[in-house]
Design a protein around this motif. Structure first.
Motif, PDB file in Angstrom:
ATOM      1  N   ILE A  64       0.873  -1.177   0.000  1.00 16.70           N
ATOM      2  CA  ILE A  64       0.000   0.000   0.000  1.00 16.70           C
ATOM      3  C   ILE A  64       0.909   1.226   0.000  1.00 16.70           C
ATOM      4  CG2 ILE A  64      -1.745   1.295   1.285  1.00 16.70           C
ATOM      5  CD1 ILE A  64      -2.609  -1.504   2.452  1.00 16.70           C
ATOM      6  N   ASP A  65       0.667   2.128  -0.918  1.00 14.81           N
ATOM      7  CA  ASP A  65       1.530   3.287  -1.113  1.00 14.81           C
ATOM      8  C   ASP A  65       1.346   4.325  -0.013  1.00 14.81           C
ATOM      9  OD1 ASP A  65       3.372   4.906  -2.524  1.00 14.81           O
ATOM     10  OD2 ASP A  65       1.713   6.021  -3.430  1.00 14.81           O
ATOM     11  N   VAL A  66       2.451   4.680   0.643  1.00 13.26           N
ATOM     12  CA  VAL A  66       2.462   5.840   1.540  1.00 13.26           C
ATOM     13  C   VAL A  66       2.933   7.006   0.680  1.00 13.26           C
ATOM     14  CG1 VAL A  66       3.562   6.913   3.540  1.00 13.26           C
ATOM     15  CG2 VAL A  66       2.861   4.514   3.634  1.00 13.26           C
ATOM     16  N   ARG A  67       2.030   7.929   0.427  1.00 11.91           N
ATOM     17  CA  ARG A  67       2.330   9.024  -0.495  1.00 11.91           C
ATOM     18  C   ARG A  67       3.304  10.039   0.090  1.00 11.91           C
ATOM     19  NH1 ARG A  67      -3.630  10.105  -3.142  1.00 11.91           N
ATOM     20  NH2 ARG A  67      -3.869   7.987  -3.940  1.00 11.91           N
ATOM     21  N   ARG A  68       3.164  10.266   1.398  1.00 11.95           N
ATOM     22  CA  ARG A  68       3.989  11.308   2.010  1.00 11.95           C
ATOM     23  C   ARG A  68       4.005  11.135   3.518  1.00 11.95           C
ATOM     24  NH1 ARG A  68       4.407  16.951  -0.634  1.00 11.95           N
ATOM     25  NH2 ARG A  68       5.821  17.924   0.820  1.00 11.95           N
ATOM     26  N   MET A  69       5.126  11.515   4.115  1.00 14.07           N
ATOM     27  CA  MET A  69       5.234  11.533   5.572  1.00 14.07           C
ATOM     28  C   MET A  69       5.884  12.858   5.952  1.00 14.07           C
ATOM     29  SD  MET A  69       7.082   8.863   8.230  1.00 14.07           S
ATOM     30  CE  MET A  69       6.349   7.426   7.500  1.00 14.07           C
ATOM     31  N   GLU A  70       5.207  13.634   6.774  1.00 13.91           N
ATOM     32  CA  GLU A  70       5.706  14.955   7.179  1.00 13.91           C
ATOM     33  C   GLU A  70       5.900  15.001   8.689  1.00 13.91           C
ATOM     34  OE1 GLU A  70       6.387  17.609   5.234  1.00 13.91           O
ATOM     35  OE2 GLU A  70       5.750  16.601   3.396  1.00 13.91           O
ATOM     36  N   GLY A  71       6.952  15.689   9.127  1.00 19.70           N
ATOM     37  CA  GLY A  71       7.161  15.922  10.548  1.00 19.70           C
ATOM     38  C   GLY A  71       7.955  14.841  11.265  1.00 19.70           C
ATOM     39  N   PHE A  72       8.551  13.911  10.518  1.00 17.37           N
ATOM     40  CA  PHE A  72       9.238  12.781  11.146  1.00 17.37           C
ATOM     41  C   PHE A  72      10.425  13.235  12.010  1.00 17.37           C
ATOM     42  CE2 PHE A  72      12.145   9.201  11.405  1.00 17.37           C
ATOM     43  CZ  PHE A  72      11.285   8.186  11.800  1.00 17.37           C
ATOM     44  N   GLU A  73      11.204  14.160  11.506  1.00 19.67           N
ATOM     45  CA  GLU A  73      12.408  14.593  12.233  1.00 19.67           C
ATOM     46  C   GLU A  73      12.074  15.228  13.580  1.00 19.67           C
ATOM     47  OE1 GLU A  73      15.559  13.832  11.479  1.00 19.67           O
ATOM     48  OE2 GLU A  73      14.680  12.716   9.819  1.00 19.67           O
ATOM     49  N   GLN A  74      11.061  16.096  13.612  1.00 26.48           N
ATOM     50  CA  GLN A  74      10.692  16.763  14.861  1.00 26.48           C
ATOM     51  C   GLN A  74       9.925  15.830  15.791  1.00 26.48           C
ATOM     52  OE1 GLN A  74       9.757  17.872  11.800  1.00 26.48           O
ATOM     53  NE2 GLN A  74      11.258  19.508  11.503  1.00 26.48           N
ATOM     54  N   ALA A  75       9.177  14.891  15.222  1.00 30.23           N
ATOM     55  CA  ALA A  75       8.428  13.871  15.966  1.00 30.23           C
ATOM     56  C   ALA A  75       7.484  14.464  17.000  1.00 30.23           C
ATOM     57  CB  ALA A  75       9.386  12.867  16.607  1.00 30.23           C
ATOM     58  N   ARG A  76       6.848  15.570  16.655  1.00 34.09           N
ATOM     59  CA  ARG A  76       5.845  16.163  17.534  1.00 34.09           C
ATOM     60  C   ARG A  76       4.450  15.909  16.970  1.00 34.09           C
ATOM     61  NH1 ARG A  76       7.830  16.677  22.303  1.00 34.09           N
ATOM     62  NH2 ARG A  76       6.250  18.209  22.821  1.00 34.09           N
ATOM     63  N   TRP A  77       4.343  15.938  15.637  1.00 31.45           N
ATOM     64  CA  TRP A  77       3.098  15.619  14.937  1.00 31.45           C
ATOM     65  C   TRP A  77       3.500  15.102  13.566  1.00 31.45           C
ATOM     66  CZ3 TRP A  77      -1.265  19.751  13.796  1.00 31.45           C
ATOM     67  CH2 TRP A  77      -2.312  19.145  13.087  1.00 31.45           C
ATOM     68  N   ILE A  78       3.435  13.800  13.390  1.00 31.97           N
ATOM     69  CA  ILE A  78       3.797  13.209  12.106  1.00 31.97           C
ATOM     70  C   ILE A  78       2.513  12.932  11.341  1.00 31.97           C
ATOM     71  CG2 ILE A  78       4.948  11.308  10.913  1.00 31.97           C
ATOM     72  CD1 ILE A  78       6.738  10.960  13.385  1.00 31.97           C
ATOM     73  N   LEU A  79       2.470  13.454  10.145  1.00 35.56           N
ATOM     74  CA  LEU A  79       1.320  13.278   9.258  1.00 35.56           C
ATOM     75  C   LEU A  79       1.715  12.261   8.186  1.00 35.56           C
ATOM     76  CD1 LEU A  79      -1.432  15.014   8.908  1.00 35.56           C
ATOM     77  CD2 LEU A  79      -0.282  15.763   6.831  1.00 35.56           C
ATOM     78  N   ILE A  80       0.925  11.208   8.053  1.00 34.45           N
ATOM     79  CA  ILE A  80       1.218  10.154   7.086  1.00 34.45           C
ATOM     80  C   ILE A  80       0.041  10.051   6.123  1.00 34.45           C
ATOM     81  CG2 ILE A  80       1.809   7.718   6.770  1.00 34.45           C
ATOM     82  CD1 ILE A  80       2.634   7.815   9.825  1.00 34.45           C
TER      83      ILE A  80
END
Length: 118
Positions: A64-80
């Motif tokens: 299943i394709d994960v199109r985008r992951m945002e906020g991983f480095e800060q790890a406060r709110w990761i949007l997948i």
């Protein structure tokens, strides 16, 4: 596999990493952004990253394709972004601050089977 089944897979991946307060919202009637939101949180930045990584690995496992992951480095709110499903993996402090459950209070909660297969 339909979106509701994918939401359950994502919830299972979150549970595997000991995510807390895992909920899914059916967004079909309230937003054009996604069909479902899955929201959970972890207690530390490391756990938040582990939850996000677990979701990505589970999606890869089922092709299943994960199109985008945002906020991983800060790890406060990761949007997948998993297409019609958007996962919000919060640090516990940010979750209470943003309170998406209240913001999207018109959305119906989806029954999840946490700790079970399928």
């Amino acid at each position: 596999m339909d979106n509701k089944q994918i939401v359950q897979l994502i919830a299972d991946a979150c549970d595997d990493k000991r995510a807390e307060d895992i909920i899914a919202l059916d967004m079909n009637q309230v937003s054009l952004v996604a069909d479902y939101f899955l929201i959970c949180h972890g207690s530390t930045e490391r756990q938040v990253q582990a939850i996000a990584r677990g979701i990505k690995d589970k999606m890869d496992e089922h092709q299943i394709d994960v199109r985008r992951m945002e906020g991983f480095e800060q790890a406060r709110w990761i949007l997948i972004d998993v297409g019609d499903i958007v996962c919000h993996v919060f640090h516990k402090d940010e979750r209470s601050y943003y309170n998406l459950e209240r913001l999207w209070g018109d959305a119906e909660e989806v029954a999840l089977h946490i700790g079970q297969e399928g």
